[in-house]
Motif scaffolding. Structure first.
Motif, PDB file in Angstrom:
ATOM      1  N   UNK A  19      -5.846   5.327  -4.576  1.00  0.00           N
ATOM      2  CA  UNK A  19      -5.562   3.931  -4.500  1.00  0.00           C
ATOM      3  C   UNK A  19      -6.932   3.121  -4.249  1.00  0.00           C
ATOM      4  N   UNK A  20      -7.523   3.668  -3.459  1.00  0.00           N
ATOM      5  CA  UNK A  20      -9.038   2.927  -3.202  1.00  0.00           C
ATOM      6  C   UNK A  20      -9.753   2.740  -4.367  1.00  0.00           C
ATOM      7  N   UNK A  21      -9.895   3.659  -5.398  1.00  0.00           N
ATOM      8  CA  UNK A  21     -10.711   3.547  -6.697  1.00  0.00           C
ATOM      9  C   UNK A  21      -9.848   2.263  -7.396  1.00  0.00           C
ATOM     10  N   UNK A  22      -8.640   2.271  -7.470  1.00  0.00           N
ATOM     11  CA  UNK A  22      -7.720   1.083  -8.067  1.00  0.00           C
ATOM     12  C   UNK A  22      -8.213  -0.271  -7.622  1.00  0.00           C
ATOM     13  N   UNK A  23      -8.173  -0.675  -6.334  1.00  0.00           N
ATOM     14  CA  UNK A  23      -8.368  -1.752  -5.889  1.00  0.00           C
ATOM     15  C   UNK A  23      -9.707  -2.159  -4.956  1.00  0.00           C
TER      16      UNK A  23
ATOM     17  N   UNK B 232       0.819  -1.168  -0.028  1.00  0.00           N
ATOM     18  CA  UNK B 232      -0.046   0.166  -0.041  1.00  0.00           C
ATOM     19  C   UNK B 232       0.880   1.218  -0.110  1.00  0.00           C
ATOM     20  N   UNK B 233       2.125   1.179   0.857  1.00  0.00           N
ATOM     21  CA  UNK B 233       2.886   2.452   0.754  1.00  0.00           C
ATOM     22  C   UNK B 233       3.641   2.618  -0.734  1.00  0.00           C
ATOM     23  N   UNK B 234       3.789   1.527  -1.407  1.00  0.00           N
ATOM     24  CA  UNK B 234       4.245   1.704  -2.597  1.00  0.00           C
ATOM     25  C   UNK B 234       3.116   2.426  -3.608  1.00  0.00           C
ATOM     26  N   UNK B 235       1.748   1.803  -3.465  1.00  0.00           N
ATOM     27  CA  UNK B 235       0.680   2.460  -4.313  1.00  0.00           C
ATOM     28  C   UNK B 235       0.763   3.829  -4.173  1.00  0.00           C
ATOM     29  N   UNK B 236       0.663   4.152  -2.763  1.00  0.00           N
ATOM     30  CA  UNK B 236       0.402   5.594  -2.340  1.00  0.00           C
ATOM     31  C   UNK B 236       1.182   6.599  -3.084  1.00  0.00           C
ATOM     32  N   UNK B 237       2.720   6.152  -3.171  1.00  0.00           N
ATOM     33  CA  UNK B 237       3.585   6.875  -3.732  1.00  0.00           C
ATOM     34  C   UNK B 237       3.078   6.850  -5.389  1.00  0.00           C
ATOM     35  N   UNK B 238       2.797   5.784  -5.979  1.00  0.00           N
ATOM     36  CA  UNK B 238       2.530   5.625  -7.382  1.00  0.00           C
ATOM     37  C   UNK B 238       1.280   6.532  -7.732  1.00  0.00           C
TER      38      UNK B 238
ATOM     39  N   UNK C 147       2.066  -4.197 -12.166  1.00  0.00           N
ATOM     40  CA  UNK C 147       1.746  -3.402 -13.122  1.00  0.00           C
ATOM     41  C   UNK C 147       2.617  -2.110 -13.169  1.00  0.00           C
ATOM     42  N   UNK C 148       3.153  -1.684 -11.901  1.00  0.00           N
ATOM     43  CA  UNK C 148       3.718  -0.428 -11.727  1.00  0.00           C
ATOM     44  C   UNK C 148       5.319  -0.740 -11.250  1.00  0.00           C
TER      45      UNK C 148
END
Length: 215
Positions: free
Chosen positions: A71-75, A58-64, A107-108
């Motif tokens: 992030x919530x919309x993505x997952x 989640x920390x990684x996705x927040x940076x992206x 993916x990222x």
């Protein structure tokens, strides 16, 4: 001791042993040699693994993504759930959400690692060329094709890595990317950064047995 009869001024150099080809790195096909070599070098960087824990992912996705809402919309969860994952208040996500998180990270992750390694090569690290190939030489007296294969392992400075990546990103042909590598080999290896072979004006990378990049 005189120069080469073709006028390049090149003196014989001790055989360059180079590195052994790594297992699984076979000979490249007849087209796209340089593009294939860059792709293989990039794939080697993917041995660096993405975050393993839910909090780390989640920390990684927040940076992206830039925000918990994105992030919530993505997952497919609420922003509050994302923040609980980030804080470690929840150690595990539902299986369906965990799968979406893994997909989003994968993916990222690989493009990010690729971009980071290429940026490092283009600014500080440079790129190492390992090849077995035939070369052509141009000097004031004319052009000569060397009939023998040379095996070389040569480290080129960052400016050549930057030019190579830029060329690939803009859709350059394989011949154009070969020319960048050949120019680097001319400057660094054949002319030893200006200390030898002053009559050598051009080097071409002709028949390639194999070519690998490392950065």
């Amino acid at each position: 001791m005189g120069g080469r009869p073709d006028g390049t001024g090149l003196q014989p150099r001790p055989p360059h042993q180079g590195r052994r080809r790594r297992p699984g790195r076979g000979r490249i096909g007849v087209v796209g040699e340089i593009d294939d070599a860059i792709e293989r070098a990039d794939r080697e960087s993917f041995t660096r693994q993405p975050p393993k824990t839910l909090k780390g992912k989640i920390g990684f996705l927040l940076k992206q993504f830039g925000s918990a809402r994105a992030v919530a919309r993505e997952i497919g969860v609420t922003a509050d759930s994302v923040n609980r994952y980030r804080r470690g208040a929840r150690k595990h996500a539902r299986p369906d959400v965990a799968a979406k998180i893994d997909d989003a990270v994968q993916a990222r992750w690989q493009p990010l690692v690729r971009k980071r390694r290429q940026r490092q090569a283009a600014t500080t690290g440079g790129v190492t060329i390992e090849t077995r190939a035939r070369f052509g030489y141009t000097a004031p007296v004319g052009t000569t094709d060397d009939g023998r294969f040379r095996r070389l392992t040569v480290h080129l400075p960052p400016t050549y890595a930057q030019r190579l990546f830029d060329a690939r990103d803009t859709g350059a042909s394989d011949q154009e990317m070969r020319a960048i590598i050949a120019e680097g080999l001319k400057d660094v290896y054949f002319q030893d950064s200006g200390s030898r072979a002053p009559g050598l004006s051009d080097v071409t990378l002709n028949d390639i047995d194999y070519l690998d990049l490392d950065y």
